[in-house]
Scaffold this active site. Structure first.
Site, PDB file in Angstrom:
ATOM      1  N   PHE A 107       0.849  -1.187   0.000  1.00  0.00           N
ATOM      2  CA  PHE A 107       0.000   0.000   0.000  1.00  0.00           C
ATOM      3  C   PHE A 107       0.886   1.240   0.000  1.00  0.00           C
ATOM      4  O   PHE A 107       1.735   1.408   0.887  1.00  0.00           O
ATOM      5  CB  PHE A 107      -0.926   0.005   1.222  1.00  0.00           C
ATOM      6  N   ASP A 198       4.653  -4.159   4.194  1.00  0.00           N
ATOM      7  CA  ASP A 198       4.656  -2.712   4.404  1.00  0.00           C
ATOM      8  C   ASP A 198       5.595  -2.075   3.399  1.00  0.00           C
ATOM      9  O   ASP A 198       6.593  -2.682   2.971  1.00  0.00           O
ATOM     10  CB  ASP A 198       5.114  -2.364   5.816  1.00  0.00           C
ATOM     11  N   ILE A 199       5.325  -0.813   3.082  1.00  0.00           N
ATOM     12  CA  ILE A 199       6.115  -0.137   2.058  1.00  0.00           C
ATOM     13  C   ILE A 199       7.397   0.470   2.605  1.00  0.00           C
ATOM     14  O   ILE A 199       8.360   0.666   1.858  1.00  0.00           O
ATOM     15  CB  ILE A 199       5.256   0.952   1.365  1.00  0.00           C
ATOM     16  N   HIS A 220       8.743 -10.782  14.831  1.00  0.00           N
ATOM     17  CA  HIS A 220       9.043  -9.357  14.948  1.00  0.00           C
ATOM     18  C   HIS A 220      10.472  -9.180  15.446  1.00  0.00           C
ATOM     19  O   HIS A 220      10.858  -9.724  16.473  1.00  0.00           O
ATOM     20  CB  HIS A 220       8.055  -8.708  15.925  1.00  0.00           C
ATOM     21  N   GLU A 290      -2.126  -5.269  13.320  1.00  0.00           N
ATOM     22  CA  GLU A 290      -1.128  -6.230  13.801  1.00  0.00           C
ATOM     23  C   GLU A 290      -1.621  -6.990  15.027  1.00  0.00           C
ATOM     24  O   GLU A 290      -1.321  -8.179  15.190  1.00  0.00           O
ATOM     25  CB  GLU A 290       0.177  -5.503  14.117  1.00  0.00           C
TER      26      GLU A 290
END
Length: 339
Positions: A107, A198-199, A220, A290
């Site tokens: 996105f 994610d970008i 993570h 998340e």
């Protein structure tokens, strides 16, 4: 005298509590040297019976014994993929034989488009599923601003217009609803496996078919050493994302998740419904989508878990177990990008 002694004991007790809380705060959020203390927290060891059975549809027999310093399997027997535990050539051959199309969604909304998208796509061309058929799916409110990036053979770029949400939190949470709709339409018809990322990161090493599975979760990088009671799960019992203190396996990063189209349809539906449930009650989980993703993977265990090497934060600093990062977080310029 007895009263004075009790008061003195109370003062000492509370000073110790405050000191412990202060050190914990420095450990979690403060000085890098304190962060390195977490390397002394053991990650656990795979049972020998599980190690001998670890196999994967894309990598064949895994080699968990090659990385004895890290945890290479989950309690339910899924592999945790670290550099050295798989043969990349076998993974490439398996994926090629299956004639797969692999989707990668991102996105690019607001200023994130200009800041991150071009580098994300350029580095993906160098490292993401090289030698495989790939389709990039960019969701943005400004299709005309998407940069032109040279693509290799069997690699395509599709752009889908989305409505920009008012708050950045809403952008993050709306992607589950958007992805669910796309997976039930053209995206689901075109791709066999999909990764959602994610970008604000870029590829720095090979991210190949060894990462493919029916459902894939990402450890993570800031939390993979932490004991379960410290992990930042949603604790508000009113939220659909809530986990109790005895629940949760690992803390997963929503910057990378993937799987088959069917599995991702289930994941995005769960998260979208949970987000809608919370919003209808005036709630918002601590870490937004998340938090709901972590609830889903607690209820529906991932078939494969990617080590922090696949999505690493340089701000943590060097770690001996991080041999070859695949994705690196970009600097987080929230004040510039989120206003």
């Amino acid at each position: 005298m007895a009263l004075e002694g009790l008061r003195a004991w109370k003062r000492i007790f509370w000073r110790q509590i405050l000191l412990a809380l202060g050190l914990l705060g420095l450990f979690l959020y403060g000085l890098p040297k304190f962060r390195h203390l977490e390397t002394f927290i053991p990650m656990g060891v795979c049972p020998s019976a599980t190690v001998s059975l670890l196999r994967d549809n894309f990598t064949g027999a895994l080699r968990p014994w090659a990385r004895p310093e890290v945890l290479t399997c989950t309690p339910w027997g899924a592999p945790i993929i670290w550099d050295g535990t798989f043969d990349p050539d076998v993974a490439q051959q398996e994926a090629s034989q299956q004639n797969l199309t692999i989707g990668l969604t991102v996105f690019a909304v607001g200023r994130y488009l200009e800041k991150y998208l071009e580098r994300f796509l350029e580095t993906a061309e160098q490292h993401f599923m090289v030698g495989q058929r790939v389709v990039y799916y960019v969701f943005t409110e400004r299709p005309g601003a998407v940069p032109r990036v040279a693509l290799g053979p069997d690699r395509r770029l599709r752009v889908e217009r989305v409505v920009r949400e008012r708050r950045w939190q809403d952008v993050s949470m709306a992607r589950m609803r958007t992805l669910h709709a796309a997976l039930g339409g053209w995206l689901g018809r075109e791709a066999h496996f999909v990764f959602c990322m994610d970008i604000d990161q870029h590829f720095s090493g090979a991210f190949g078919p060894e990462a493919l599975a029916e459902s894939v979760a990402q450890l993570h990088s800031w939390h993979y050493h932490w004991p379960r009671w410290l992990l930042p799960f949603e604790r508000d019992a009113r939220s659909a994302a809530a986990l109790t203190w005895g629940e949760g396996d690992f803390y997963y990063h929503a910057a990378v998740f993937g799987g088959s189209v069917a599995a991702l349809r289930g994941l995005t539906a769960h998260c979208a419904l949970g987000l809608a449930w919370d919003r209808a009650r005036g709630l918002e989980a601590r870490w937004h989508d998340e938090s709901h993703l972590n609830k889903f993977f607690w209820l529906h265990k991932p078939a494969k878990v990617l080590s922090p090497e696949f999505c690493w934060s340089p701000n943590i600093g060097p770690r001996a177990e991080i041999r070859r990062p695949r994705l690196l977080w970009a600097p987080k310029e929230y004040r510039l990008l989120r206003d």
